[in-house]
Design an enzyme around this catalytic site. Structure first.
Site, mmCIF file in Angstrom:
data_model
loop_
_atom_site.group_PDB
_atom_site.id
_atom_site.type_symbol
_atom_site.label_atom_id
_atom_site.label_comp_id
_atom_site.label_asym_id
_atom_site.label_seq_id
_atom_site.Cartn_x
_atom_site.Cartn_y
_atom_site.Cartn_z
ATOM 1 C CG LEU A 51 24.929 51.781 -81.321
ATOM 2 C CD1 LEU A 51 25.057 50.878 -82.548
ATOM 3 C CD2 LEU A 51 24.670 53.215 -81.749
ATOM 4 C CG HIS A 52 26.552 46.846 -76.814
ATOM 5 N ND1 HIS A 52 25.481 46.242 -77.421
ATOM 6 C CD2 HIS A 52 27.447 45.863 -76.569
ATOM 7 C CE1 HIS A 52 25.714 44.948 -77.522
ATOM 8 N NE2 HIS A 52 26.904 44.686 -77.024
ATOM 9 N NE ARG A 53 28.105 43.202 -81.946
ATOM 10 C CZ ARG A 53 28.596 42.091 -81.419
ATOM 11 N NH1 ARG A 53 29.855 42.031 -81.088
ATOM 12 N NH2 ARG A 53 27.829 41.044 -81.243
ATOM 13 N NE ARG A 86 32.301 50.302 -76.069
ATOM 14 C CZ ARG A 86 33.534 50.196 -75.630
ATOM 15 N NH1 ARG A 86 33.760 49.957 -74.360
ATOM 16 N NH2 ARG A 86 34.530 50.319 -76.451
ATOM 17 C CG ASP A 129 25.731 47.187 -81.692
ATOM 18 O OD1 ASP A 129 25.039 46.944 -80.688
ATOM 19 O OD2 ASP A 129 26.640 48.030 -81.684
#
Length: 181
Positions: A51-53, A86, A129
């Site tokens: 998950l990073h968006r 992030r 994602d």
């Protein structure tokens, strides 16, 4: 051809993402990286999360909803989550990282390409994602022996409930941000 280029000069040359995946796949399979983590998990016995968006991790409400869904998911099946820097920062800021760890989610630091591909190949399901996975999803559905189908789950908060109702065996759950435009 529509751009005025002669059809005889047009050649299919492949996809560098798929070409790279195919070249590294045997090494990634052999690595069985999930066994090196000391988590006691076998092949197809865990869900892998990435998950990073920004649309998923920058909004507090969105990230809290996804975190709650992952905590619920971890109550049903082991979850392995190599966390992007992030995402890690955002989870620390909102207390989500502690909630994930308390739920027993195996939170890892970032891993290299071969290790991550190995985790993908060993997973029973994947929640992501990642644009790379979205681009390669047809290839992954053939590579992952546990995967019979690919399901796309929208990026809204209701996706969290959808994700938790999805079958964990035989499916890759793709949680993606809605297309902008």
């Amino acid at each position: 051809v529509r751009e005025g280029i002669d059809a005889d000069r047009v050649h299919y040359v492949g996809n560098t993402m798929i070409d790279s995946l195919r070249r590294i796949e045997p090494r990634a399979r052999e690595a069985a990286y999930w066994t090196e983590l000391g988590l006691g998990l076998g092949v197809h016995e865990y869900v892998l999360v990435t998950l990073h968006r920004p649309s998923n991790v920058d909004g507090e409400r969105q990230l809290a909803g996804i975190t709650a869904a992952l905590v619920e998911l971890a109550g049903r099946v082991p979850v392995v989550f190599p966390i992007h820097p992030r995402t890690h920062k955002r989870l620390e800021e909102n207390g989500g990282l502690a909630r994930l760890e308390e739920a027993g989610i195996h939170c890892l630091g970032p891993v290299g390409y071969v290790q991550f591909l190995s985790l993908e190949l060993g997973a029973g399901a994947i929640v992501t994602d990642s644009g790379r996975l979205l681009e390669c999803n047809g290839e992954f559905s053939r590579l992952l022996s546990a995967a019979d189908s690919i399901r796309l789950v929208g990026g809204d908060i209701q996706a969290a409930d959808e994700m938790n109702r999805a079958p964990l065996r035989g499916a890759i759950g793709l949680m993606a941000a809605p297309a902008s435009g």
